[in-house]
Design a protein around this motif. Structure first.
Motif, PDB file in Angstrom:
ATOM      1  N   ARG A 217       0.828  -1.210   0.000  1.00 30.36           N
ATOM      2  CA  ARG A 217       0.000   0.000   0.000  1.00 30.36           C
ATOM      3  C   ARG A 217       0.863   1.262   0.000  1.00 30.36           C
ATOM      4  NH1 ARG A 217      -3.784  -1.727   4.268  1.00 30.36           N
ATOM      5  NH2 ARG A 217      -4.620  -3.229   2.807  1.00 30.36           N
ATOM      6  N   THR A 218       1.782   1.329   0.979  1.00 32.55           N
ATOM      7  CA  THR A 218       2.581   2.563   1.092  1.00 32.55           C
ATOM      8  C   THR A 218       3.452   2.766  -0.139  1.00 32.55           C
ATOM      9  OG1 THR A 218       3.633   1.206   2.772  1.00 32.55           O
ATOM     10  CG2 THR A 218       3.001   3.426   3.424  1.00 32.55           C
TER      11      THR A 218
ATOM     12  N   SER B  12       1.168   3.714  -3.210  1.00 34.45           N
ATOM     13  CA  SER B  12       0.334   4.916  -3.167  1.00 34.45           C
ATOM     14  C   SER B  12       1.114   6.176  -3.519  1.00 34.45           C
ATOM     15  CB  SER B  12      -0.328   5.051  -1.799  1.00 34.45           C
ATOM     16  OG  SER B  12       0.662   5.047  -0.816  1.00 34.45           O
ATOM     17  N   ARG B  13       2.424   6.139  -3.303  1.00 33.58           N
ATOM     18  CA  ARG B  13       3.203   7.330  -3.599  1.00 33.58           C
ATOM     19  C   ARG B  13       3.187   7.672  -5.093  1.00 33.58           C
ATOM     20  NH1 ARG B  13       8.619   6.060  -0.794  1.00 33.58           N
ATOM     21  NH2 ARG B  13       7.555   5.087   0.937  1.00 33.58           N
ATOM     22  N   GLN B  14       3.554   6.702  -5.906  1.00 31.23           N
ATOM     23  CA  GLN B  14       3.685   7.012  -7.333  1.00 31.23           C
ATOM     24  C   GLN B  14       2.566   6.459  -8.195  1.00 31.23           C
ATOM     25  OE1 GLN B  14       7.549   5.441  -8.289  1.00 31.23           O
ATOM     26  NE2 GLN B  14       8.387   6.471  -6.495  1.00 31.23           N
ATOM     27  N   HIS B  15       1.907   5.417  -7.702  1.00 32.78           N
ATOM     28  CA  HIS B  15       0.893   4.775  -8.544  1.00 32.78           C
ATOM     29  C   HIS B  15      -0.427   4.604  -7.791  1.00 32.78           C
ATOM     30  CE1 HIS B  15       4.025   3.679 -11.459  1.00 32.78           C
ATOM     31  NE2 HIS B  15       4.776   3.429 -10.398  1.00 32.78           N
ATOM     32  N   PRO B  16      -1.068   5.705  -7.500  1.00 37.34           N
ATOM     33  CA  PRO B  16      -2.316   5.598  -6.730  1.00 37.34           C
ATOM     34  C   PRO B  16      -3.363   4.723  -7.427  1.00 37.34           C
ATOM     35  CG  PRO B  16      -1.999   7.825  -7.589  1.00 37.34           C
ATOM     36  CD  PRO B  16      -0.736   7.097  -7.816  1.00 37.34           C
ATOM     37  N   ASP B  17      -3.357   4.722  -8.750  1.00 36.29           N
ATOM     38  CA  ASP B  17      -4.337   3.898  -9.473  1.00 36.29           C
ATOM     39  C   ASP B  17      -4.115   2.418  -9.193  1.00 36.29           C
ATOM     40  OD1 ASP B  17      -1.913   4.432 -10.781  1.00 36.29           O
ATOM     41  OD2 ASP B  17      -2.698   3.585 -12.651  1.00 36.29           O
TER      42      ASP B  17
ATOM     43  N   ALA C 189      -2.642   1.216  -6.556  1.00 31.09           N
ATOM     44  CA  ALA C 189      -2.958   0.981  -5.152  1.00 31.09           C
ATOM     45  C   ALA C 189      -4.452   0.740  -4.995  1.00 31.09           C
ATOM     46  CB  ALA C 189      -2.524   2.175  -4.308  1.00 31.09           C
ATOM     47  N   GLU C 190      -5.201   1.515  -5.733  1.00 34.22           N
ATOM     48  CA  GLU C 190      -6.656   1.382  -5.662  1.00 34.22           C
ATOM     49  C   GLU C 190      -7.096   0.020  -6.194  1.00 34.22           C
ATOM     50  OE1 GLU C 190     -10.229   3.473  -7.913  1.00 34.22           O
ATOM     51  OE2 GLU C 190      -8.610   4.853  -7.373  1.00 34.22           O
TER      52      GLU C 190
END
Lengths: 213, 595
Positions: B179-180, B183-188, B190-191
């Motif tokens: 997750r961490t 989420s920084r560079q690839h929020p998509d 992560a989702e």
């Protein structure tokens, strides 16, 4: 995208102890996507004495996706009067007779090339695994059902066939460079050019022929 | 049928009317207890998915005192079967449980601060130690390699089991780390990862299935006990939980699949054509023989022999055609006979199946008439205030029609050659068929009776007459319910139960109709009534669609009452007169609609 830096390092690493392991990896093209791996047949097996070539294609996701490997097939061009423009027939041969390797396409059935691949593995370790596969066939999980059946039911015939294939095909590539030069010159190419091309492609006769054409 | 009616006589014809109604309702309650112990199915909506998952995670976390991510890894490995997971834990111990699923709980995180730069074994670059991440298994690689690895795995659909990058390390990557880092560079990504983890609860869980509605309502259904049941989603779709097609008991899933296919296929038409026609040798149109001798002439003028289909001249007598002889008479006749017999058999069952589906369609129109009648009756200056029995009778009628129509599909396969040819001898089959058909006929007779009585113009009757009709409807409903129950029992025990290669089983009979899945407790606050309303409305739509009529529905406006809210709602329903009885499962919305 493909991690070129890592592939470069792997190639360097591999060439360092090529003497010891007998395993070589050389680029087939400049973009490092297509490579050729070479492994010696393991001692004490029907493959002993053979030098096996493996076509390697690196996917975009390498090293996070496994490299694609398959035993090199030999395309034999039967032509009349060595005249390459009049091709009569094209045949595809593969050099290895093994339950986990397709005798038709050279495809290899090996877990680390599929779902068990780990980015921590390298081309060299993968080739070592292929070499190990030659020593320890797994007929229960066959790629080539015909070979696997023979392995299980008539082991002696299997050994003989595998040895025969090794003798006939895989040893061919160990032929001296002079033989190759002579063969290519006979086809009508200038000797100097043949020599330089052969050297450029690391002595691979087929590759040299492709370039010469 | 008489037997049942008389046995209930003392209930229904004695004492005053109120008592008999109570007796009837008690009766019904007994059945409810018999067939189901409260709601055993739940709707999982997008909103409650998290809560549903939490519930199971919590149990494992409490039991094994592990972190959520480890509980999830364990549960995903065991396909969310908490009982099985605990069984493995008890039998083989915790270390086996963890190793098998790829959980490492040992903390290997030694401090990396000693070396300022470490070589990542993947990209073979030296990276500062603060850009290196170690997983629970102890393997550390640089962050950008990890991220790359996660993306490849998530895109491969492996979110649920992203293994450590080290060779032969079976550990599953720490959720929090994934997750961490992502989420920084690839929020998509992560989702996507989160969604996969969440949906694993449905995809990997044998007790949970997506509702088969199209377009998809976004809900899933969880069953608590038997997977072999029929359920209604809060979107209104009723389906068989096992095969996800429409609710089809007392047909088994396989039978229904075959039947639906058979009905869809044109094969029977083709069959008819092969039995009754022959192609003209000249124009190739199918020609039907409408009488006369074996010399047939096509509309195109070509004459041909009906026996062999070959072109002939026109010179003929009754028994022979000049210059033509063919000897394949016997053989062809045989195959034709057989195809004809099969076709007639299919037509027999299909006609009855269709007849009940069709009368269901017509009876659905009864609703308006009946509502009108009830309205008139209520206006009347009469001592009778409660007309819920009309609706109850009507829903009983709908439900039993449904059972009847599927029972014909069942009989087609049960007593046909297709499935059980080697299971029974001719004699056995005949006995069973008689047994079954007796019950079917009894049921059918009572259903027709009920149908007829419901059409009576009771609004014009005197109070006494109305009371009589009411009694009849209540009685018939009880009888029909019992007959349905008996028929299911007979199918289960005497027919399917005696099969040797018994792969056929049917969803149990529910006196109150197909169980409506309750909302998962987390959603109780949300306007339950509205959901319920919408639901019966859609139910009607779906039914209407299945019988080929266009449903036109008013928007629901009244309040329905939930079927599973127990006695209190039941009483309320009765007091409200027609305000959505507890029998509303198969009712079109309009019934419940009326306040």
């Amino acid at each position: 995208m493909l991690d070129f830096a890592r592939v470069q390092k792997e190639l360097v690493e591999c060439s360092k102890d090529a003497e010891g392991s007998g395993i070589k990896v050389s680029p087939k093209s400049d973009n490092l996507v297509l490579l050729i791996g070479t492994i010696p047949g393991p001692v004490g097996t029907p493959y002993e004495g053979g030098i096996f070539q493996i076509d390697i294609t690196l996917p975009d996701g390498y090293p996070f996706e496994p490299p694609k490997m398959q035993f090199k097939t030999k395309v034999c061009l039967f032509s009349s009067d060595h005249c390459l423009s009049e091709l009569v027939a094209v045949m595809v041969w593969i050099f290895v007779w093994h339950p986990n390797i397709s005798s038709q396409s050279g495809a290899i059935c090996l877990d680390i090339l599929k779902d068990q691949w780990s980015p921590a593995l390298t081309l060299k370790t993968a080739l070592l695994s292929v070499q190990a596969l030659l020593s320890a066939p797994q007929p229960d999980d066959p790629q080539d059902a015909v070979v696997a059946q023979q392995y299980l039911k008539d082991y002696q015939t299997f050994v003989n066939t595998a040895r025969y294939w090794t003798e006939s095909f895989a040893k061919e590539s160990t032929r001296g460079i002079e033989d190759k030069v002579q063969k290519l010159v006979e086809m009508g190419f200038p000797e100097a050019q043949v020599r330089s091309v052969l050297e450029a492609v690391g002595g691979d006769e087929n590759l040299a022929l492709e370039r010469l054409l | 049928m008489e037997d049942y009616a008389t046995s209930d006589d003392d209930f229904h014809y004695s004492s005053d009317q109120e008592d008999s109604v109570d007796a009837y309702e008690n009766d019904d309650q007994d059945y409810a207890l018999l067939s189901s112990k409260g709601p055993t199915t739940q709707v999982i909506t997008k909103e409650s998915l998290l809560a549903a998952q939490r519930e199971d995670l919590r149990r494992v976390m409490d039991m094994l005192s592990v972190k959520e991510q480890h509980a999830r890894t364990l549960l995903i490995f065991h396909r969310w079967d908490v009982e099985k997971l605990f069984a493995v834990y008890v039998d083989k111990g915790i270390s086996f449980l963890f190793a098998e699923a790829g959980v490492s709980v040992d903390e290997h995180r030694e401090s990396d601060s000693v070396a300022s730069a470490v070589m990542c074994l993947i990209c073979m670059e030296d990276v500062p130690s603060n850009e290196l991440t170690r997983m629970d298994c102890g393997h550390g690689f640089c962050n950008s390699c990890w991220i790359e690895h996660f993306i490849v795995k998530i895109n491969e659909g492996q979110s649920k089991r992203i293994r450590c990058m080290a060779h032969k390390c079976n550990s599953i990557c720490d959720e929090a780390v994934v997750r961490t880092l992502l989420s920084r560079q690839h929020p998509d990504m992560a989702e996507k990862y989160e969604r996969f983890l969440l949906e694993s609860y449905i995809e990997d869980n044998k007790r949970v299935k997506w509702c088969p509605s199209t377009p998809h309502c976004g809900n899933a259904i969880r069953v608590d006990e038997d997977e072999l049941c029929e359920v209604e989603c809060s979107c209104g779709v009723q389906f068989c939980f096992k095969c996800l097609s429409e609710a089809h008991s007392p047909c088994s899933c396989l039978m229904w699949e075959l039947w639906a296919k058979k009905c869809r296929d044109e094969s029977e038409t083709v069959n008819w054509i092969t039995v009754h026609t022959k192609p003209c040798p000249k124009c190739h149109k199918p020609v039907e023989k409408n009488g006369g001798c074996n010399l047939v002439s096509c509309i195109c003028g070509q004459a041909f022999c009906w026996l062999c289909g070959g072109a002939t001249g026109r010179e003929h007598t009754w028994s022979s055609i000049a210059g033509h002889s063919c000897g394949r008479y016997k053989e062809q006749e045989k195959t034709a006979e057989r195809a004809k017999r099969d076709l007639y058999r299919y037509m027999h069952y299909h006609n009855r199946y269709k007849a009940h589906t069709d009368s269901f369609k017509i009876e659905s129109k009864l609703k308006e008439t009946i509502q009108g009648k009830v309205a008139i009756s209520e206006e009347k200056d009469s001592t009778l205030r409660d007309y819920s029995w009309v609706n109850n009778g009507l829903s009983r009628l709908f439900r039993s029609r449904r059972v009847l129509s599927y029972s014909y599909a069942f009989a087609f396969y049960m007593f046909g050659d297709e499935l059980f040819k080697d299971e029974m001898t001719e004699a056995q089959r005949e006995i069973k068929q008689n047994l079954f058909e007796d019950q079917q006929q009894q049921l059918e007779a009572n259903v027709e009776k009920l149908s007829k009585i419901l059409e009576e113009p009771f609004e014009t009757f005197s109070d006494d007459k109305v009371m009589e009709i009411r009694m009849q409807i209540i009685n018939l409903s009880t009888v029909i319910d019992k007959l349905c129950q008996k028929m299911y029992e007979c199918i289960e025990n005497d027919l399917l139960g005696s099969l040797h290669h018994g792969i056929h089983s049917i969803a149990p009979y529910k006196s109150k109709g197909i169980e409506r899945a309750s909302e998962l407790s987390v959603c109780w606050g949300n306007n339950v009534n509205d959901t319920e309303m919408l639901l019966s409305e859609k139910d009607y739509c779906i039914y209407a669609a299945s019988v080929g009529v266009t449903a036109e529905l008013d928007r629901p406006s009244g309040s329905g009452s939930s079927d599973d809210s127990g006695c209190s709602s039941r009483k309320r329903a009765r007091k409200e007169g027609l305000g959505g009885g507890f029998f509303d499962l198969n009712l079109p919305a309009e019934f419940v609609d009326r306040n």
